[in-house]
Design an enzyme around this catalytic site. Sequence first.
Site, PDB file in Angstrom:
ATOM      1  CG  ASP A 187     -12.725  -1.110  17.988  1.00 27.42           C
ATOM      2  OD1 ASP A 187     -11.760  -0.621  17.378  1.00 27.42           O
ATOM      3  OD2 ASP A 187     -12.599  -1.906  18.931  1.00 27.42           O
ATOM      4  CB  CYS A 229     -12.554  -1.901  22.674  1.00 26.20           C
ATOM      5  SG  CYS A 229     -12.584  -3.557  21.936  1.00 26.20           S
ATOM      6  CE  LYS A 276      -9.190  -1.793  18.832  1.00 24.74           C
ATOM      7  NZ  LYS A 276      -9.895  -2.871  19.511  1.00 24.74           N
TER       8      LYS A 276
END
Length: 209
Positions: free
Chosen positions: A22, A123, A87
């Site tokens: 990310d 994450c 995602k």
Amino acid sequence: MSALGLRIGRLRPETTALFICDVQERFRAIINRMPQVIHTSRLMVRGAQALNMPVITTEQYPKALGKTVTEISEHFAGSSSSSVFEKNHFSMIVPEVKTALDSYKAKSPIKSVLIAGVETHVCVLQTALDLLEDGYDVHVLCDGVSSQDPFDRKYALKRLQQSGAFLTTSESALFQLLNNSHHPQFKLISNLVKEHKAEIRKTPEGILE
């Protein structure tokens, strides 16, 4: 595994994958020391590609948070070993990533995963825990992970280590992957590391500790 039965976290190109979590445009202005996360992620992508390692990148809800920053994504063009997945879950280990990892494992026995990205306490942490639970050795690149608040990053790294992840740096990981100076990619990797260090010294935000 050592003779005493301890996991020692040996890294080899043929059994290691790189995960980039990310590193997206929306986070550029809000993550602590984000320029270093970007520089380190780019270094690792270039190094992994030179060593023919799979690179798996995720983007958290890119419609709102933007795509992977161009400094990294520009190196994906034409690379058959680099995959990008969208995602909504915090962990990178969504079905599409599992399928990609399984396809790489069909060609080479992936045992270890290197992780860079954001945020360390959300994450990155949840990805690492999922991988550890699935039996992978997980190596968190401390100079390539961050959060909005340094306090969250600090304790996420402690939590990761408590759970069995190895804490390392980009330079240490790359030279462990090379193993020795006779490796055909030694000169290339060495130059990438030197270039990376010069870039980090220029960043006004300082260096991740």
